[in-house]
Motif scaffolding. Structure first.
Motif, PDB file in Angstrom:
ATOM      1  N   ASP A 176      -1.396  20.836  15.506  1.00 53.70           N
ATOM      2  CA  ASP A 176      -1.339  20.972  16.958  1.00 53.70           C
ATOM      3  C   ASP A 176       0.079  21.424  17.287  1.00 53.70           C
ATOM      4  OD1 ASP A 176      -1.316  20.839  19.674  1.00 53.70           O
ATOM      5  OD2 ASP A 176      -2.504  18.999  19.774  1.00 53.70           O
ATOM      6  N   ASP A 186       2.418  27.052  23.859  1.00 50.52           N
ATOM      7  CA  ASP A 186       1.516  26.515  22.820  1.00 50.52           C
ATOM      8  C   ASP A 186       1.158  27.632  21.832  1.00 50.52           C
ATOM      9  OD1 ASP A 186      -0.126  23.849  24.347  1.00 50.52           O
ATOM     10  OD2 ASP A 186       1.016  25.263  25.540  1.00 50.52           O
ATOM     11  N   THR A 245       0.511  18.729  25.932  1.00 51.51           N
ATOM     12  CA  THR A 245       0.680  19.943  26.749  1.00 51.51           C
ATOM     13  C   THR A 245       0.807  19.620  28.244  1.00 51.51           C
ATOM     14  OG1 THR A 245      -0.466  21.321  25.166  1.00 51.51           O
ATOM     15  CG2 THR A 245      -0.453  22.099  27.416  1.00 51.51           C
ATOM     16  N   LEU A 286       1.568  21.926  19.994  1.00 60.90           N
ATOM     17  CA  LEU A 286       2.182  21.205  21.113  1.00 60.90           C
ATOM     18  C   LEU A 286       1.207  20.121  21.566  1.00 60.90           C
ATOM     19  CD1 LEU A 286       3.758  22.998  24.259  1.00 60.90           C
ATOM     20  CD2 LEU A 286       3.440  20.559  23.930  1.00 60.90           C
ATOM     21  N   GLU A 320      -5.013  24.151  16.832  1.00 62.03           N
ATOM     22  CA  GLU A 320      -5.684  24.021  18.137  1.00 62.03           C
ATOM     23  C   GLU A 320      -5.862  25.336  18.878  1.00 62.03           C
ATOM     24  OE1 GLU A 320      -4.110  21.345  21.146  1.00 62.03           O
ATOM     25  OE2 GLU A 320      -5.996  21.536  22.226  1.00 62.03           O
TER      26      GLU A 320
HETATM   27 CA    CA Z   1      -2.051  20.957  21.903  1.00 60.06          CA
END
Ligand code: CA
Ligand code: IPD
Ligand code: CA
Length: 263
Positions: free
Chosen positions: A86, A47, A91, A88, A70
Motif C-alpha cells: 500500500d 498515491d 489516504t 499510502l 493498491e
Molecule cells: Ca492506500
C-alpha cells in the motif's frame, strides 16, 4: 538472497518516497482529490506516483518478483517472491492534512511473509522485521505490550466503508470494548495501528474489510514482535479474508468477545 541487505535497501526507498509525500503535502489542496467508486474512497496522484516509484525500484532490487499493490499493480512474477504494497495507507488523513499515514510493504516467498515494513512518514519512523528476527522501530528492538488485561488496554479499530450490513454487530462489539478498556482509537491507517501494537503503544487492533496491502507488512511486524494475529474465527486467513484481530497478551480476550457478537 540476503534478506537483511534487501531490508536496508527497502528502508532507504521508503525514506525517499516518504520525502516525496511530505513535500507534496505542503502544496496539497482538496481539488487534487479523486474518488475511487464511492465518495468516501479517496485517492490522489501522490498515491499513484508513490506506487510507481516503489514498484520500479523493488523490481530492480529483486528482479522477477511479482506485485500486488493498491493502486493497480498486479503482476505474477517469475520467481517465488511477491511484494504486497500500500503506497499510502491513511489516504483520507493525508488528503485532509492529518499526519497519520504510512507506506506499507510486505514481501512473501511462496505465499509466506518474510519481510515487513511500515514507514511512518510524518515521524520518519520505520517499523521493520525479517523472518527469524525480532521486530524493530528504526534501530531499536520492539516488543508487544506486557499488559495482559483488557481493562488496562488501549485498542484501535477502523470504521469500514463497505458491507454496512454488518455494521450493527460491529458497533455492538465497539460498544462492549468501550466499556471494558481504557478506550478505542480510530487512527485511519491500519498499517500504523499494527505498528503501534507491535511496539506496545496499543494492546490490540481489530477491523473488518481490510485488504491484503493494508496489513501484509504490519501483521508480520506484530508477529515478529511477539504478538498474535488471526481472523475473527481464530484462524490464519487474515490477509485475504477481510477480518483481522491483532494483539499482544489480550488477543485471546479480544477474540472471545468479537466472536460472541460476530455472525
Ligand atoms: Ca492506500
Ligand atoms: C484505509 C486505512 C484505514 C482503514 C481502511 C483502509 P487507505 O486504507 O487503512 O485505516 O480503516 O479500511 O482502506 O485507503 O487509506 O489506503
Ligand atoms: Ca490502505
Amino acid at each position: 538472497m540476503n534478506l537483511s541487505e534487501l531490508e536496508k535497501d527497502v528502508i532507504s526507498l521508503c525514506e525517499e518516497v516518504g520525502e516525496f509525500m511530505s513535500k507534496e503535502s505542503e502544496n496539497f489542496d482538496l481539488s487534487k482529490i479523486e474518488q475511487k467508486g464511492s465518495f468516501s474512497n479517496l485517492v490522489s496522484y501522490v498515491d499513484k506516483e508513490s506506487e510507481k516509484r516503489l514498484v520500479a525500484r523493488l523490481s530492480k532490487l529483486l528482479p522477477g518478483s511479482g506485485f500486488l499493490a493498491e493502486e493497480g499493480t498486479e503482476t505474477k512474477g517469475t520467481n517465488a517472491y511477491r511484494w504486497i504494497i500500500d503506497p499510502l495507507d491513511g489516504t483520507t488523513n493525508y488528503l485532509h492534512g492529518l499526519p497519520i499515514y504510512a507506506i506499507s510493504i510486505g514481501l512473501q516467498q511462496n505465499d509466506k511473509t518474510v519481510l515487513g515494513i511500515v514507514y511512518d512518514v510524518s515521524h520518519k519512523d520505520c517499523y521493520h522485521a525479517i523472518e527469524n528476527n525480532p521486530a524493530y522501530c528504526n534501530q531499536k528492538e520492539i516488543r508487544i505490550s506486557p499488559i495482559n488485561k483488557l481493562e488496562e488496554s488501549l485498542l484501535a479499530t477502523g470504521f469500514p466503508y463497505y458491507h454496512l450490513d454488518k455494521r450493527e454487530n460491529y458497533l455492538e462489539i465497539i460498544k462492549i470494548f468501550l466499556e471494558k478498556t481504557h478506550g478505542i482509537r480510530r487512527l485511519g491507517s491500519a498499517a500504523m495501528d499494527l505498528a503501534y501494537v507491535a511496539c506496545g503503544k496499543l494492546e490490540g487492533f481489530f477491523e473488518y474489510n481490510l485488504s491484503p496491502w493494508d496489513v501484509a507488512g504490519g501483521t508480520f511486524i506484530v508477529q515478529q514482535a511477539g504478538g498474535i494475529v488471526t481472523d475473527f474465527k481464530g484462524g490464519e486467513n487474515f490477509l485475504h479474508g477481510g477480518e483481522l484481530c491483532a494483539g499482544g497478551k489480550v488477543h485471546a480476550e479480544m477474540l472471545q468477545l468479537i466472536q460472541k457478537h460476530w455472525s
